[in-house]
Design an enzyme around this catalytic site. Structure first.
Site, PDB file in Angstrom:
ATOM      1  N   ARG A 199     -11.708   2.021  -9.118  1.00  0.00           N
ATOM      2  CA  ARG A 199     -10.822   3.179  -9.327  1.00  0.00           C
ATOM      3  C   ARG A 199     -11.096   3.812 -10.700  1.00  0.00           C
ATOM      4  NH1 ARG A 199      -5.039   2.357  -6.309  1.00  0.00           N
ATOM      5  NH2 ARG A 199      -5.997   1.872  -4.310  1.00  0.00           N
ATOM      6  N   GLY A 241       0.162   5.428  -4.438  1.00  0.00           N
ATOM      7  CA  GLY A 241      -0.434   6.701  -4.857  1.00  0.00           C
ATOM      8  C   GLY A 241       0.115   7.862  -4.037  1.00  0.00           C
ATOM      9  N   THR A 267     -10.581  -6.863  -5.686  1.00  0.00           N
ATOM     10  CA  THR A 267     -11.886  -6.760  -6.344  1.00  0.00           C
ATOM     11  C   THR A 267     -12.363  -5.302  -6.285  1.00  0.00           C
ATOM     12  OG1 THR A 267     -12.330  -8.947  -5.445  1.00  0.00           O
ATOM     13  CG2 THR A 267     -14.205  -7.755  -6.329  1.00  0.00           C
ATOM     14  N   GLU A 268     -12.096  -4.650  -5.147  1.00  0.00           N
ATOM     15  CA  GLU A 268     -12.544  -3.261  -4.956  1.00  0.00           C
ATOM     16  C   GLU A 268     -11.770  -2.282  -5.842  1.00  0.00           C
ATOM     17  OE1 GLU A 268     -11.838  -5.382  -2.361  1.00  0.00           O
ATOM     18  OE2 GLU A 268     -13.934  -5.731  -1.789  1.00  0.00           O
ATOM     19  N   ASN A 269     -10.550  -2.651  -6.242  1.00  0.00           N
ATOM     20  CA  ASN A 269      -9.758  -1.754  -7.097  1.00  0.00           C
ATOM     21  C   ASN A 269     -10.412  -1.509  -8.458  1.00  0.00           C
ATOM     22  OD1 ASN A 269      -6.480  -2.916  -5.922  1.00  0.00           O
ATOM     23  ND2 ASN A 269      -7.728  -1.209  -5.220  1.00  0.00           N
ATOM     24  N   SER A 286      -8.179  -5.197   4.833  1.00  0.00           N
ATOM     25  CA  SER A 286      -8.755  -4.933   3.505  1.00  0.00           C
ATOM     26  C   SER A 286      -9.159  -6.163   2.682  1.00  0.00           C
ATOM     27  CB  SER A 286      -7.796  -4.069   2.677  1.00  0.00           C
ATOM     28  OG  SER A 286      -7.616  -2.841   3.301  1.00  0.00           O
ATOM     29  N   ASP A 296       0.834  -1.212   0.000  1.00  0.00           N
ATOM     30  CA  ASP A 296       0.000   0.000   0.000  1.00  0.00           C
ATOM     31  C   ASP A 296       0.864   1.255   0.000  1.00  0.00           C
ATOM     32  OD1 ASP A 296      -2.325   1.436   0.005  1.00  0.00           O
ATOM     33  OD2 ASP A 296      -2.720   1.218   2.152  1.00  0.00           O
ATOM     34  N   GLY A 297       0.328   2.310  -0.590  1.00  0.00           N
ATOM     35  CA  GLY A 297       0.969   3.618  -0.517  1.00  0.00           C
ATOM     36  C   GLY A 297       1.601   4.109  -1.812  1.00  0.00           C
ATOM     37  N   ARG A 346      -5.245  -2.008   8.519  1.00  0.00           N
ATOM     38  CA  ARG A 346      -6.424  -2.735   8.049  1.00  0.00           C
ATOM     39  C   ARG A 346      -5.971  -3.993   7.333  1.00  0.00           C
ATOM     40  NH1 ARG A 346      -7.878   2.480   6.436  1.00  0.00           N
ATOM     41  NH2 ARG A 346      -6.942   2.229   4.374  1.00  0.00           N
ATOM     42  N   TRP A 405       2.896   7.986  -2.379  1.00  0.00           N
ATOM     43  CA  TRP A 405       4.331   8.147  -2.670  1.00  0.00           C
ATOM     44  C   TRP A 405       4.515   9.042  -3.901  1.00  0.00           C
ATOM     45  CZ3 TRP A 405       7.667   6.966  -6.706  1.00  0.00           C
ATOM     46  CH2 TRP A 405       9.030   6.857  -6.395  1.00  0.00           C
TER      47      TRP A 405
END
Ligand code: FPP
Length: 249
Positions: free
Chosen positions: A74, A26, A69-71, A199, A23-24, A197, A28
């Site tokens: 975007r 974006g 799945t949630e990505n 996630s 994670d991170g 989290r 960065w």
């Protein structure tokens, strides 16, 4: 390298399976005044470092949460850029996987991926299938609830057809229906970027995993960060519901 945490790792107590929520990317990129995809591109470098470090150490399984799945929710441009990055990376890294004797597998709703991703993924999986070193598991279009529901549906079908009774459903039987049936549960789960989290990642499988959170953003994650997580893991007492004295004896 001088004073590497690698020297402090007990090779007899390595976690058999490490799972990572990368994670991170974006944030960065944003901090550097760049587009989010710049973060993902640099995230690939961290993937390469981590895979190499884990394989060198002799870790059995490494699972990376590359796309959830949630990505899919975007912006279209980011999804397309991520998919292109996957196509390119899978193609570029096959030789590296072969050199490191790494066997690639994937979990998730692979059918939902674009045709080119599926093709390159399939090629990499086939080519590395006989490798006997570390197994690298890419979680793509993956979510634990999706996986658990899918397992549940297959059990329901067996019950409907009279092949199975409710009594016969045990923990082991349920585990056998999951996509990770051939993979031992993760012993260490790492999440980068300071978020606490899980996630929707491997929810069934992380029942007894040690959780390790670091503020490092994924593109900055290095071999030393992986060694730090493993050292931290090795200093914990894993009790699996028992008391300390039972575990020590
Ligand atoms: C999370 O950062 C990262 C992702 C959703 C994608 C991870 C993908 C890669 C590292 C590149 C491709 C991987 C492989 C295995 C080739 P984020 O975008 O959620 O960051 P943010 O929370 O700062 O927005």
């Amino acid at each position: 390298m001088e004073n590497s945490l690698k020297d402090q790792i007990n090779r007899d107590k390595l976690p058999r399976h490490i799972a990572i929520i990368m994670d991170g990317n974006g944030r960065w990129a944003k901090r550097k005044g760049n587009e989010r995809i710049f973060g993902h591109k640099n995230g690939v470098k961290a993937v390469r470092e981590t895979v190499e470090a884990a394989a060198e150490l002799g870790i059995g399984y490494l699972t990376l949460y590359a796309f959830s799945t949630e990505n899919w929710n975007r912006p279209r441009t980011e999804i397309d850029a991520l998919m292109s990055l996957l196509v390119i990376t899978l193609d570029k890294e096959i030789d590296n996987l072969m050199e490191n004797n790494i066997c690639l597998v994937a979990i998730g709703d692979i059918d939902s991926l674009p045709r080119k991703v599926k093709a390159n993924l399939g090629r990499a999986i086939n080519k590395t299938s006989l490798n006997t070193g570390m197994t690298l598991v890419l979680a793509l279009s993956y979510s634990a609830r999706w996986e658990i529901l899918d397992a549940l549906k297959s059990i329901a079908r067996k019950i409907e057809s009279g092949e199975l009774t409710a009594k016969e459903i045990t923990c082991d039987h349920f585990t056998e229906q999951l996509q990770t049936r051939d993979i031992p549960d993760p012993e260490l789960l790492i999440r980068t970027s300071g978020e606490y989290r899980v996630s929707n990642f491997l929810l069934w499988q992380i029942a007894y995993a040690e959780l390790y959170f670091t503020n490092t953003l994924w593109p900055d994650f290095t071999k030393e960060d992986l060694y730090a997580a493993i050292c931290n893991f090795q200093n914990r007492e894993r009790r699996f519901g028992k008391i300390s004295e039972q575990v020590v004896s």
